[in-house]
Every structure is written in structure tokens, then in C-alpha cells.
Design an enzyme around this catalytic site. Structure first.
Site, short mmCIF file in Angstrom:
data_model
loop_
_atom_site.label_atom_id
_atom_site.label_comp_id
_atom_site.label_asym_id
_atom_site.label_seq_id
_atom_site.Cartn_x
_atom_site.Cartn_y
_atom_site.Cartn_z
N GLY A 156 0.86 -1.19 0.00
CA GLY A 156 0.00 0.00 0.00
C GLY A 156 0.89 1.23 0.00
O GLY A 156 2.06 1.17 -0.38
N ILE A 158 2.26 2.83 2.44
CA ILE A 158 3.45 2.74 3.31
C ILE A 158 4.47 1.78 2.69
O ILE A 158 5.67 2.06 2.70
CB ILE A 158 3.05 2.30 4.74
N ARG A 178 -2.24 -7.99 -3.35
CA ARG A 178 -3.36 -8.46 -4.16
C ARG A 178 -3.30 -7.88 -5.57
O ARG A 178 -3.49 -8.58 -6.55
CB ARG A 178 -4.68 -8.05 -3.50
N ARG A 238 -0.02 -5.20 12.19
CA ARG A 238 -0.77 -5.45 13.42
C ARG A 238 -0.31 -6.79 13.96
O ARG A 238 0.02 -7.70 13.17
CB ARG A 238 -2.28 -5.51 13.15
N GLU A 267 -1.49 -5.80 23.25
CA GLU A 267 -0.76 -4.55 23.49
C GLU A 267 -1.37 -3.82 24.67
O GLU A 267 -2.60 -3.73 24.74
CB GLU A 267 -0.80 -3.68 22.23
N HIS A 286 4.60 -0.09 19.51
CA HIS A 286 3.65 0.39 18.48
C HIS A 286 3.82 1.89 18.23
O HIS A 286 2.90 2.69 18.51
CB HIS A 286 2.21 0.05 18.90
N ILE A 287 4.97 2.25 17.69
CA ILE A 287 5.26 3.68 17.48
C ILE A 287 5.42 4.02 16.00
O ILE A 287 6.08 5.00 15.64
CB ILE A 287 6.53 4.12 18.25
N GLY A 288 4.79 3.20 15.13
CA GLY A 288 4.95 3.40 13.68
C GLY A 288 4.82 4.84 13.23
O GLY A 288 5.67 5.36 12.51
C1 DGY Z 1 -2.03 3.10 12.31
O1 DGY Z 1 -2.22 4.26 11.94
O2 DGY Z 1 -2.74 2.17 11.99
C2 DGY Z 1 -0.85 2.90 13.19
O3 DGY Z 1 -0.68 1.60 13.55
C3 DGY Z 1 -0.99 3.79 14.40
O4 DGY Z 1 0.02 4.67 14.39
#
Ligand code: DGY
Length: 319
Positions: A156, A158, A178, A238, A267, A286-288
């Protein structure tokens, strides 16, 4: 005329709150801990809009009580915390925050890839613990990033941003998605392959797919067994996409070399979780998308979605 009510489930950027206050009575949950479930259910009864975090479950139970609700604006790009069909069935808009977090999340994915491949956290701990007594050729030797093969699962926005970074590192890029991504292919030289081929050939595997019924436990025993013993697995999607027992087996048996994890099934991940005891795991909370600027943009976009819906216009980033 009485303004509509908006519930904001965590303290977010003041610009976002200000934007909402122009059009609504705003109730902000300001404590550090997520809003307790019972309080959320009670407050939802009064809410015309909810600006929610990924920590809030927006499900049948909540929707049945939230009779006035017109919009749930999730402050995340992922929305597995929301029962989308149930919202749709009630005519409630649901929005997420795409685009504004793409680059920050790709930065984190790449940072985690490098930290894991080059053993940065382990090396830092070693030094801080006073264990560095002499330089040696094999000291904290990791894996080459430059020129390695990168496999991206979930191409996607990202994923494409990670591929652009990888191009700068001279990486060969494979992806599994996909749909085909001709623009990303042209821009980065990425090649679309099957999941098995990607796992067999990649030195670094980055998992970025959203969590859906299709991708739940996507990575299990078989998938890890396809990977190389020298390869590194990174999860920035996730926790639910990975069978953690299978990952633990792969890491502890030497089936794969290391893992970098920003997300977990539960989490916050319990500190006694078996994965955290492994030296070849780099774990993050979880700091993406966690940069100050990005979190502010996410909050503003979520607020703008609510303001638009309450003004009778369509949402900006509808799901
Ligand atoms: C999201 O946006 O889905 C991230 O996991 C949260 O920062």
C-alpha cells in the site's frame, strides 16, 4: 441552537481540539490511560461524533447505545478496532488517517529494519552494561542492509514509501500484494511475486498488510519455514497478522535470524512474553507513526472529518 457533542478519547493536538470546538461541545478524555470501556460506553450515548484511537473497540455493543452517533473518526490508518459493517448498517460514517502518516511510518519500518539487521539495541545494551572490554572483528556483526533483497508484504502507500527508501540502499525489492503496482515497479524496480517466493528469497521481510480476516495469522509455521536462516522479519502492521508461537519457534530454532516487532497480539505486550526474552528480537511499543508532527496531522485530519460530517458534508477520508 445546541451544538452537537463530540467525544475525543485521548488528549490530542490542540489545533484538532480547537477545530472541533468551533462546531461542537467537545469532551476530551485527558488521562494517560485509555478510557475504560464502561466510561466509553456511557459517553458514547451522548456523542454525535467520536474521535477514537486504535485502543477503542467500536463494536455492536457500543453502537447499540450510541443512538446519536454520525461519525467515528479513527486516529490511525488501520481500523481493525472498528466493526465497519455494523457502522455502515447504521449509516454511521467511519474515517481513518491515510497519507499523513505514510512517511513517518515508512521511516520507522526502515529504522526497525536497520536496528534489527545491525543489532543496534543489543549493541547499545552491551555497551551500557559495561560489557565492551575490547574491539573485535566479530563484535556485534550483523547483516548487510545495502544491496540486500527486501520483501514487502502489503504494497500500500506505506509499502511503496518503504520501497523508495530501500532503493536508496541499493536493495533488490520484491513485493506481495493483491493488486499489481505498476507505478511502484517503475519507480523502485520492485517485482511482484508470490508470498512463498518472497519469503524464500528475501533477506529482510517487512510485513505491512492491514489486519483483516484474510491476513489474520498470515505468518505461521509454514511461512517462517520458507524464510532463510539468515533473514530478518519486521512487523509494522498489526500483531494479529503473526502467529507469535510460530515466530518464537522460528527465532529460537535458528530458522530465521532475527525479528523487529512494533506490534503484538496483545498490546501493551506483557514484559514476560516469551518473544521478549530472545536476544534476536527488537521490540517497540507500536510507534509506527509516532512523530510529533505526524500525530498532530492525524488528529487534525480526524477532527476535519468530524467537522465535515457534522456540517452535513461528506467525510474527507471515508472508509
Ligand atoms: C495506524 O495508523 O494504523 C498505526 O498503527 C498507528 O500509528
Amino acid at each position: 441552537m445546541k451544538k452537537p457533542n463530540v467525544l475525543v478519547t485521548r488528549q490530542v493536538a490542540s489545533e484538532a481540539i480547537a477545530l472541533l470546538q468551533e462546531v461542537a461541545e467537545v469532551d476530551v478524555w485527558t488521562q494517560d490511560e485509555p478510557i475504560p470501556r464502561q466510561r466509553l460506553l456511557e459517553k458514547a450515548e451522548n456523542a454525535d461524533g467520536i474521535l477514537a484511537m486504535l485502543t477503542e473497540r467500536i463494536d455492536e455493543e457500543l453502537l447499540a447505545r450510541a443512538k446519536r452517533l454520525q461519525i467515528v473518526a479513527n486516529m490511525a490508518v488501520g481500523y481493525d478496532n472498528i466493526d465497519l459493517p455494523a457502522c455502515k448498517a447504521r449509516g454511521i460514517h467511519v474515517t481513518n488517517t491515510p497519507d499523513v502518516l505514510t512517511e513517518a511510518t515508512a521511516d520507522l519500518a526502515f529504522a526497525l529494519l536497520m536496528a534489527t539487521g545491525r543489532r543496534l539495541i543489543e549493541a547499545n545494551r552491551f555497551l551500557m552494561n559495561g560489557e565492551w572490554t575490547a574491539w573485535s572483528p566479530s563484535l556485534m556483526a550483523g547483516k548487510n542492509v545495502y544491496g540486500a533483497t527486501l520483501g514487502i508484504i502489503g504494497m500500500g502507500r506505506i509499502g511503496e514509501a518503504v520501497a523508495r527508501r530501500a532503493k536508496g540502499f541499493g536493495m533488490k525489492i520484491l513485493y506481495h500484494n493483491r493488486s499489481q503496482k505498476p507505478q511502484a515497479e517503475a519507480e523502485t524496480g520492485a517485482v511482484r511475486v508470490s508470498l512463498e517466493a518472497l519469503l524464500r528469497e528475501s533477506d529482510f521481510v517487512v510485513l505491512l498488510t492491514p489486519l483483516t480476516e484474510e491476513t489474520r495469522l498470515l505468518m505461521g509455521d509454514q511461512q517462517f519455514s520458507w524464510m532463510k536462516p539468515t533473514s530478518v522479519f519486521i512487523n509494522v502492521s498489526r500483531g494479529g497478522t503473526v502467529d507469535e508461537a510460530a515466530l518464537h519457534w522460528a527465532l529460537s530454532s535458528g530458522k530465521i535470524w532475527a525479528a523487529g516487532l512494533d506490534v503484538f497480539q496483545q498490546e501493551p505486550v506483557p514484559v514476560d512474553h516469551p518473544l521478549l526474552a530472545l536476544p534476536n528480537v527488537v521490540a517497540l511499543p507500536h510507534i509506527g507513526s509516532a512523530t510529533e508532527q505526524t500525530r498532530a496531522e492525524m488528529a487534525k485530519l480526524a477532527a476535519a472529518n468530524i467537522a465535515a460530517v457534522l456540517a452535513g458534508k461528506g467525510p474527507l477520508t471515508a472508509l
